[in-house]
Scaffold this motif. Structure first.
Motif, PDB file in Angstrom:
ATOM      1  N   HIS A   4       0.856  -1.178   0.000  1.00 38.94           N
ATOM      2  CA  HIS A   4       0.000   0.000   0.000  1.00 38.94           C
ATOM      3  C   HIS A   4       0.899   1.236   0.000  1.00 38.94           C
ATOM      4  O   HIS A   4       1.811   1.337   0.823  1.00 38.94           O
ATOM      5  CB  HIS A   4      -0.904   0.030   1.226  1.00 38.94           C
ATOM      6  CG  HIS A   4      -2.071  -0.897   1.123  1.00 38.94           C
ATOM      7  ND1 HIS A   4      -2.684  -1.453   2.228  1.00 38.94           N
ATOM      8  CD2 HIS A   4      -2.756  -1.377   0.052  1.00 38.94           C
ATOM      9  CE1 HIS A   4      -3.683  -2.225   1.848  1.00 38.94           C
ATOM     10  NE2 HIS A   4      -3.744  -2.194   0.525  1.00 38.94           N
ATOM     11  N   SER A   5       0.640   2.135  -0.900  1.00 37.12           N
ATOM     12  CA  SER A   5       1.448   3.347  -0.982  1.00 37.12           C
ATOM     13  C   SER A   5       1.396   4.130   0.324  1.00 37.12           C
ATOM     14  O   SER A   5       0.334   4.246   0.954  1.00 37.12           O
ATOM     15  CB  SER A   5       0.942   4.233  -2.125  1.00 37.12           C
ATOM     16  OG  SER A   5       1.574   5.490  -2.078  1.00 37.12           O
ATOM     17  N   ARG A   6       2.530   4.656   0.726  1.00 36.14           N
ATOM     18  CA  ARG A   6       2.603   5.481   1.933  1.00 36.14           C
ATOM     19  C   ARG A   6       2.983   6.918   1.587  1.00 36.14           C
ATOM     20  O   ARG A   6       3.500   7.659   2.431  1.00 36.14           O
ATOM     21  CB  ARG A   6       3.617   4.893   2.909  1.00 36.14           C
ATOM     22  CG  ARG A   6       3.380   3.424   3.237  1.00 36.14           C
ATOM     23  CD  ARG A   6       4.543   2.848   4.033  1.00 36.14           C
ATOM     24  NE  ARG A   6       4.428   1.393   4.181  1.00 36.14           N
ATOM     25  CZ  ARG A   6       5.369   0.633   4.749  1.00 36.14           C
ATOM     26  NH1 ARG A   6       6.480   1.203   5.194  1.00 36.14           N
ATOM     27  NH2 ARG A   6       5.187  -0.665   4.854  1.00 36.14           N
ATOM     28  N   TRP A  17      -6.220   3.421  -1.011  1.00 39.24           N
ATOM     29  CA  TRP A  17      -5.913   1.986  -1.007  1.00 39.24           C
ATOM     30  C   TRP A  17      -7.101   1.137  -1.475  1.00 39.24           C
ATOM     31  O   TRP A  17      -6.978  -0.086  -1.569  1.00 39.24           O
ATOM     32  CB  TRP A  17      -5.517   1.540   0.405  1.00 39.24           C
ATOM     33  CG  TRP A  17      -4.240   2.161   0.896  1.00 39.24           C
ATOM     34  CD1 TRP A  17      -3.234   2.668   0.153  1.00 39.24           C
ATOM     35  CD2 TRP A  17      -3.854   2.351   2.269  1.00 39.24           C
ATOM     36  NE1 TRP A  17      -2.228   3.169   0.954  1.00 39.24           N
ATOM     37  CE2 TRP A  17      -2.591   2.980   2.272  1.00 39.24           C
ATOM     38  CE3 TRP A  17      -4.450   2.063   3.498  1.00 39.24           C
ATOM     39  CZ2 TRP A  17      -1.904   3.323   3.427  1.00 39.24           C
ATOM     40  CZ3 TRP A  17      -3.777   2.393   4.657  1.00 39.24           C
ATOM     41  CH2 TRP A  17      -2.520   3.013   4.630  1.00 39.24           C
ATOM     42  N   SER A  35      -2.193   0.620   7.299  1.00 36.29           N
ATOM     43  CA  SER A  35      -2.434  -0.371   6.241  1.00 36.29           C
ATOM     44  C   SER A  35      -2.694  -1.741   6.840  1.00 36.29           C
ATOM     45  O   SER A  35      -3.608  -2.467   6.419  1.00 36.29           O
ATOM     46  CB  SER A  35      -1.232  -0.424   5.297  1.00 36.29           C
ATOM     47  OG  SER A  35      -1.278  -1.553   4.445  1.00 36.29           O
ATOM     48  N   ARG A  85      -6.229  -4.087   6.705  1.00 33.52           N
ATOM     49  CA  ARG A  85      -6.306  -5.479   6.265  1.00 33.52           C
ATOM     50  C   ARG A  85      -6.963  -6.350   7.341  1.00 33.52           C
ATOM     51  O   ARG A  85      -7.693  -7.295   7.047  1.00 33.52           O
ATOM     52  CB  ARG A  85      -4.912  -5.995   5.904  1.00 33.52           C
ATOM     53  CG  ARG A  85      -4.460  -5.544   4.520  1.00 33.52           C
ATOM     54  CD  ARG A  85      -3.013  -5.947   4.257  1.00 33.52           C
ATOM     55  NE  ARG A  85      -2.093  -4.933   4.764  1.00 33.52           N
ATOM     56  CZ  ARG A  85      -0.821  -5.154   5.056  1.00 33.52           C
ATOM     57  NH1 ARG A  85      -0.325  -6.382   4.943  1.00 33.52           N
ATOM     58  NH2 ARG A  85      -0.055  -4.182   5.483  1.00 33.52           N
ATOM     59  N   ASP A  95       6.671  -4.370   6.443  1.00 36.62           N
ATOM     60  CA  ASP A  95       5.226  -4.523   6.590  1.00 36.62           C
ATOM     61  C   ASP A  95       4.952  -5.143   7.961  1.00 36.62           C
ATOM     62  O   ASP A  95       5.438  -6.237   8.272  1.00 36.62           O
ATOM     63  CB  ASP A  95       4.699  -5.428   5.478  1.00 36.62           C
ATOM     64  CG  ASP A  95       3.189  -5.641   5.543  1.00 36.62           C
ATOM     65  OD1 ASP A  95       2.583  -5.344   6.594  1.00 36.62           O
ATOM     66  OD2 ASP A  95       2.621  -6.125   4.553  1.00 36.62           O
TER      67      ASP A  95
END
Length: 784
Positions: A5-7, A233, A258, A262, A308
């Protein structure tokens, strides 16, 4: 698989651009690096790369290279390795001359990589087999290598003629070697013309780097920013209260947010009740064993560098035995290969610390052979103090050799008092070890050469014990004669220190003859070159310079690519007045070595001696470019400036000399002269008294202090100082100065005696004539 996921946090692009504008390589007071600080998972890397991709018209990013600075996951040059690899690959193809110019540094610092652009074979230290490697690079060698790589990158960037940006993530985990390299970049600054270094720091930065950096701090996500990220996202935006809860639990970090989203997607989300780690654990429990194992395997194969939170938590909570097995599978595939040196995280992933030591042994030996001792100890010192690890069985394994080599390096660093107890311990635990001759040799050297003050009696005892053990217990060893000659070499050194030169020479020459007779020129060549070199040094000590020259030539023929031998021969030639040939060997030494500040320093002194101040100044400045804390170069420049009538410039250099070496009597003495010439008598006296505090027998300082005191009207004190100078040295100038002072005081008899003493000591004819004229004038005045 890990979810990406882009941060990216666009709100901070402007702040990054403003910080970038503060960098100015031409201004020594300007920051040189851009440093972005924030906790792990805050989006630093994504934000910086997106900002760079967007382009700055004022400061274009050019070619962007990304590196991970974690020394455990990417090795001793972590963070910089991708840039070096990129530059080498392009230069090999399009500009091989750049590699050839820097090959002495590149091939030593990166021995795992060969290059078709290399033009000179490695020296014997670089190609000797591990069991024959009896010579190691001195700890300051690293500084030369790093300067050489710096100059390679500088030349490459000038050739490429376009801007580059290097982004180093995890910059708080850099190795000591990389920190030193970045210190060199900050000091020399020239790379900043075309290279922007962006350091991404989780937590506390290195203070020295922070001083050289324009810093940007990424604060935690604002709630509105978190909401925008969640929408980007592809998740449904949570309700306001749920967003508040998720935002608090994420601590404002995109990576944690992120992971929580999830968890929410798998209906594991009670952010007002469960901890962040509990959310991850419950989420992982729903993935299934196959998916969790795949995550584990991918994480380990990626050298544990994925940040992550789901992946990291999966690793932390996985069955330790399975986790270790995956690390062992990696080691089984890469163990002993060049790649291994870059990924110690796998060795440290073993549960048992003894297993870690055993697994790390090949990597340890490789690092030590490069000469990166600060990074080596940073990785291995944790194992040094453990008595069980220090005596792991069975005394002849590679892990035992690691500890022995650590002891070698410790005493060469001046820490013999740390090294000697371990050598004692090893001998007590493993008296029959195959390494016994090495241990006893090391004890003799630690006591006789590296301990301060040396203990020659103990050193001799160990050297003789070594020869006894070799003769009694190693007769059947396939390398019996080799290890015996090696042990005799240690005894030869001790005999030389004891003044028993004939015995030292006999041991060396007989050893050389036996080695040559038994092994010829093709076997154990490294040790043969060392033995021959030691013999040359002894001939030089006994002032048999023709024989020393002959043996030095033999040494160079055995190892023609080892520049230190050429430098030492040049030193002898300079001392014996053979300046032209000395200059040739200094040039050869500089060509064969990484940026070789010692040879430049020695060549500068030669230029001073032969009356070439311009060339001397160039060499002194080159020394300081490579090693800015070299007090001898600062002193050399200071003396040159004094001779050129520039006392203010001289004082700047001499201040630096005494800063870096507060015990340098010559620097203090000349600093006194500089202050005197600038009209600072009090400072001049203070400097000269500091000189004499360092060495009360320094005649020149007494003479200079006499001059200062005379200028202040303290003639009787000045005369006392000159008495000391005349007593300590046969320099006729000091006698001449005392004669003049005695005449001034009306002591014609004393002046007459000094005139005769000056004549006896070889005073210049003009000085003697001047004294006699003054005496005659004094006599004539007295008769009137």
């Amino acid at each position: 698989m890990s979810v990406v996921h882009s941060r990216v946090r666009p709100a901070f692009f402007v702040e990054l651009s403003n910080a970038r504008r503060r960098l100015d390589y031409a201004d020594p007071d300007s920051p040189l690096f851009l440093m972005v600080n924030a906790p792990d998972g805050s989006g630093k890397a994504d934000t910086v790369h997106a900002w760079l991709d967007g382009g700055e018209s004022e400061h274009p990013a050019g070619v962007v290279v990304a590196g991970d600075g974690d020394k455990l996951t990417h090795g001793y040059f972590a963070g910089l390795q991708p840039l070096v690899d990129h530059a080498v690959a392009i230069a090999e193809d399009k500009a091989p001359e750049l590699i050839a110019d820097a090959e002495q540094s590149l091939k030593r610092l990166f021995p795992h990589r060969d290059s078709p652009a290399y033009q000179v074979p490695k020296d014997l230290t670089g190609i000797a087999s591990r069991d024959e490697r009896t010579r190691f690079y001195f700890h300051e060698y690293q500084n030369k290598l790093l300067n050489g790589v710096h100059e390679f990158l500088d030349a490459f960037l000038a050739w490429a003629d376009q801007p580059y940006t290097l982004v180093i993530d995890n910059a708080e985990r850099l190795s000591p070697t990389v920190l030193k390299f970045l210190g060199t970049v900050a000091r020399r600054r020239s790379l900043g013309r075309r290279l922007t270094v962006v350091l991404l720091v989780n937590g506390e930065p290195d203070l020295a780097l922070a001083e050289c950096a324009a810093q940007v701090t990424l604060p935690p996500l604002a709630k509105a920013e978190a909401k925008d990220l969640i929408r980007s996202w592809g998740f449904e935006p949570p309700a306001a209260k749920q967003l508040d809860s998720l935002w608090r639990l994420s601590r404002g970090r995109p990576a944690r947010l992120s992971a929580l989203m999830r968890c929410l997607d798998t209906k594991v989300s009670l952010p007002d009740y469960l901890s962040f780690e509990t959310h991850l654990d419950l989420h992982l429990s729903l993935l299934g064993e196959r998916s969790r194992y795949d995550l584990l395997e991918q994480y380990v194969q990626g050298h544990c560098s994925d940040d992550d939170p789901v992946v990291v938590r999966n690793y932390e909570t996985y069955d330790p035995g399975t986790r270790e097995r995956v690390h062992r599978e990696f080691l089984a595939e890469f163990g002993g290969k060049p790649e291994e040196v870059f990924h110690p995280v796998h060795h440290l992933g073993l549960r048992d610390v003894s297993d870690q030591v055993v697994a790390l042994a090949p990597l340890s030996i490789s690092l030590q052979e490069i000469g990166l001792y600060d990074t080596w100890f940073d990785l291995f010192s944790r194992f040094w103090a453990d008595p069980q690890l220090r005596t792991l069985p069975g005394g002849g394994q590679m892990h035992n050799l690691v500890y022995l080599r650590m002891s070698f390096v410790l005493y060469s660093l001046g820490l013999a008092h740390v090294s000697i107890p371990y050598l004692d311990t090893f001998y007590q635990h493993f008296p029959q070890s195959l390494y016994t001759p090495t241990v006893l040799y090391s004890q003799s050297m630690a006591h006789g050469r590296y301990q301060s003050p040396p203990d020659l009696e103990t050193a001799e005892r160990f050297a003789l014990l070594n020869l006894e053990r070799i003769e009694n217990d190693f007769q059947d060893h396939p390398k019996h004669e080799y290890i015996k000659v090696f042990a005799e070499n240690a005894l030869a050194y001790i005999r030389a220190r004891q003044g028993r030169m004939d015995e030292a020479l006999r041991l060396c020459t007989e050893g050389m003859e036996r080695m040559q007779s038994i092994y010829g020129d093709e076997k154990y060549t490294l040790h043969q070159s060392i033995l021959v070199y030691n013999t040359a040094q002894i001939y030089e000590m006994v002032k048999d310079f023709p024989k020393a020259y002959e043996v030095y030539q033999r040494t160079i023929s055995l190892d023609p690519n080892y520049g230190e031998y050429a430098n030492d021969l040049a030193n002898m030639l300079q001392r014996t007045g053979q300046f032209e040939e000395a200059l040739e060997y200094y040039d050869q030494a500089i060509k064969l070595c990484p940026p070789y500040y010692e040879a430049h320093l020695n060549r500068a002194r030669l230029h001073v001696q032969t009356g070439n101040p311009e060339a001397a100044e160039r060499d002194f400045r080159r020394v300081l470019e490579l090693k800015p804390d070299e007090a001898k170069a600062h002193l050399g420049l200071g003396v040159l400036h004094l001779k050129q009538g520039e006392p203010a410039k001289a004082l700047t250099s001499l201040d630096a000399a005494v800063y870096h070496d507060p015990k340098n009597v010559q620097a203090w003495s000349n600093r006194g002269v500089a202050h005197l010439e600038l009209g600072h008598p009090d400072e001049a006296e203070e400097s000269l008294r500091n000189a004499l505090a360092c060495n009360p027998k320094h005649a020149e300082a007494w003479n200079n202090l006499a001059h200062v005191l005379h200028e202040s009207g303290r003639t009787q004190e000045a005369l006392t100082c000159l008495d000391s100078a005349v007593e300590l040295s046969r320099d006729p100038d000091y006698v001449y100065n005392r004669a003049l002072l005695r005449l001034e005081q009306g002591d014609e008899a004393g002046a007459q005696a000094d005139t005769e003493l000056a004549d006896e000591r070889g005073a210049a004819a003009d000085d003697l004539a001047d004294l006699r004229t003054r005496l005659a004038q004094a006599a004539a005045s007295a008769s009137d």
